[in-house]
Design an enzyme around this catalytic site. Structure first.
Site, PDB file in Angstrom:
ATOM      1  N   ARG A   1       4.852 -13.065   9.890  1.00  0.00           N
ATOM      2  CA  ARG A   1       5.425 -11.925   9.888  1.00  0.00           C
ATOM      3  C   ARG A   1       6.889 -11.905  10.322  1.00  0.00           C
ATOM      4  NH1 ARG A   1       1.950  -6.804  11.580  1.00  0.00           N
ATOM      5  NH2 ARG A   1       3.572  -5.772  11.093  1.00  0.00           N
TER       6      ARG A   1
ATOM      7  N   GLU B   1       0.743  -1.165  -0.026  1.00  0.00           N
ATOM      8  CA  GLU B   1       0.041   0.048  -0.280  1.00  0.00           C
ATOM      9  C   GLU B   1       0.784   1.245  -0.047  1.00  0.00           C
ATOM     10  OE1 GLU B   1      -3.448  -0.383   2.847  1.00  0.00           O
ATOM     11  OE2 GLU B   1      -2.259  -1.905   3.248  1.00  0.00           O
TER      12      GLU B   1
ATOM     13  N   LYS C   1       3.193   1.100  10.458  1.00  0.00           N
ATOM     14  CA  LYS C   1       3.203   2.125   9.808  1.00  0.00           C
ATOM     15  C   LYS C   1       2.872   3.367  10.598  1.00  0.00           C
ATOM     16  CE  LYS C   1       3.152   0.658   4.817  1.00  0.00           C
ATOM     17  NZ  LYS C   1       2.510   0.418   3.528  1.00  0.00           N
TER      18      LYS C   1
END
Length: 556
Positions: free
Chosen positions: A262, A35, A272
């Site tokens: 992850r 993104e 983020k």
């Protein structure tokens, strides 16, 4: 053959099984789907290496797809930085694509779902929708608009697209299952009203698809064979598949979503939102601050693509999350830098050393090796003169037998130069040493072939000629946080754990050849650490960042 299969990670095993079950190898296609709402961080390196690594392993194309469905947070700056990061890591994508490329198709599919009674326009607020979803342990409450007439939803959705309603006034929801124990299946929102300009489509759209709706359908449009994502999306997989079932043509490949753990690295955060806060509150100088766990930050610090890729390979592809010791990452950084970094001389806490019996106006250019680990690295010349700088910690007025550096009455060899002996010293009014006076043995010159040049002394010091010294600003970076998991402390703000000593700036001196160092070039300051020239450098001010110390106790 069995041994080879055992070496495959679980994703490769899935792919191999699919190939055995009839999937054609030329149907393999992967994607990396960031993104564009921030800079890529250390966690993304795993996803990049997995997807592009599979592309390399199977000689299959990999798309770089930007999931740009939220114009509130997305910028072209982030798109550009992501492309730069992927290329820097050494990967090439087949197609550069965007979810926004498919906005019209996604809209048309949504209209078809309304016509089929599988989606409806809901005029409730997001808070009301959340409340009606309840919890996984009780059935959700259907929206009062769930069974509104199809024609009514079609008309309202068209008006939403035309910008006739305010943000938050209504949304389009999929009609799935309000009793599902999976909260993602409880009539998820497909579209919301956002009257914000998009970095690619401008003001064309007043509604934007939600990530879950856009992501799987984008995979389908691109005919991605294996959609790989982190474990947080595991509970989204049933919805991913449900959405695909609504649009998929049976003659086309249906993407398969699978999840991997992850990558969490100690002393780093990968949220983020929290990284944005560090930048916004000026705890760091920007997204590419060398203390940041972003790829651009690691690049500026002096990490190499090879070190990062070796680290990811060592960590492997797992199904369970764990915390990885940052020292493992630093180990691979050192391992690579040791092979490629030229050994340079710099003094970062200087004290003057005067060789009293060396001729006043004489200077020599001595030969020294660039990198003993690289037989092709060659040699260079360094200047030597009567007055030098050495590290303050390399001298003691008095010391025991275990101190192998310079002390009064003791001898050491100056790297690639002569053996010297400390004779006396001067101090200021506060008792600090200002100058060390020494004598040298003219016959002990390194490489001269004399008996004295072969004489062994226990200590060897690096040094810089004062007459030729290049003033440098040296930034000593340490970990940004004082504890391994700063965002795991639920009762405290992660900002409380910022290390006040994460950056210490000192003024030192370096050999003059460093004037020609390139931005980002890997270097070793002998006996100090690995460094790289920073982009803040100018003709008047040379800046070097410490990448990592020379040694660590970590073993693998």
């Amino acid at each position: 053959m069995e041994e080879e299969k055992k070496a495959l990670n679980f994703i490769e095993q899935i792919i191999e099984q699919d190939l055995e079950n009839g999937l054609a190898k030329n149907q393999l296609r992967f994607r990396f789907p960031p993104e564009p709402n921030g800079y890529l961080h250390v966690g993304h390196t795993k996803a990049i290496c997995i997807n592009f690594g599979l592309g390399e392993k199977y000689n299959a194309p990999v798309n770089l797809r930007f999931d740009d469905t939220n114009p509130e947070k997305e910028e072209q700056e982030f798109v550009d930085s992501i492309k730069k990061d992927v290329e820097w890591l050494g990967f090439k994508w087949d197609r550069e694509v965007y979810a926004s490329d498919y906005f019209q198709q996604l809209y048309e599919w949504a209209v078809e779902m309304i016509k089929q009674g599988k989606a409806y326009v809901d005029e409730q607020s997001s808070e009301e929708i959340t409340a009606q979803r309840k919890t996984p342990f009780e059935e959700g409450v259907p929206s009062p608009y769930r069974d509104r007439p199809i024609e009514e939803s079609l008309a309202l959705f068209e008006r939403m697209k035309n910008g006739e309603f305010e943000e938050g006034a209504m949304s389009l929801r999929a009609k799935v299952d309000m009793a599902s124990p999976n909260m993602n299946m409880r009539d998820p929102v497909m579209y919301r009203i956002l009257k914000r300009p998009h970095h690619r489509t401008g003001s064309q759209w007043k509604i934007y698809p939600m990530y879950d709706w856009a992501h799987g359908e984008s995979d389908y449009i691109e005919q991605i064979s294996h959609s790989l994502c982190s474990l947080e999306f595991e509970n989204h997989r049933p919805l991913y598949n449900w959405y695909l079932e609504q649009v998929a043509d049976e003659t086309k490949l249906k993407p398969k979503q699978r999840e991997f753990a992850r990558m969490n690295v100690a002393y780093m955060i990968t949220s983020k939102r929290k990284l944005q806060r560090l930048v916004a509150e000026k705890a760091v100088t920007g997204w590419d601050d060398p203390r940041m766990p972003t790829i651009s930050g690691m690049r500026r610090l002096g990490y190499t693509p090879k070190a990062i890729r070796n680290f990811i390979e060592r960590v492997g592809v797992a199904k369970r999350e764990n915390l990885i010791d940052i020292q493992l990452l630093e180990f691979f950084v050192r391992e690579d830098l040791n092979k490629i970094a030229n050994r340079m001389m710099a003094v970062i806490d200087p004290v003057k050393l005067v060789i009293e019996n060396y001729p006043d106006n004489e200077e020599e250019w001595l030969e020294t090796e660039n990198n003993p680990e690289d037989e092709n690295a060659g040699t260079r010349k360094i200047p030597f003169s009567k007055e030098l700088y050495i590290e303050r910690e390399d001298f003691r007025e008095e010391a025991n037998r275990k101190f192998f550096r310079l002390k009064l009455g003791g001898e050491v060899r100056l790297k690639s130069a002569y053996i010297i002996k400390a004779e006396r010293l001067e101090k200021d009014e506060n008792g600090n040493i200002t100058t060390i006076y020494a004598s040298y043995d003219p016959k002990s010159k390194s490489g001269s072939g004399t008996e004295e040049s072969l004489r062994k002394v226990k200590g060897t010091l690096h040094w810089v000629s004062a007459k030729h010294a290049l003033p440098v600003e040296v930034r000593i970076y340490d970990r940004l946080f004082t504890i391994p998991q700063p965002d795991a402390e639920k009762e405290r703000d992660f900002m409380e754990f910022i290390n006040p000593n994460s950056l210490v700036t000192v003024q030192g001196f370096a050999e003059p050849s460093l004037k020609n160092a390139k931005i980002g070039e890997p270097l070793q300051f002998q006996r100090i650490g690995y460094f790289t020239k920073d982009e803040d450098s100018t003709e008047e001010r040379m800046v070097f960042n410490r990448t990592v110390t020379l040694k660590d106790s970590f073993k693998i």
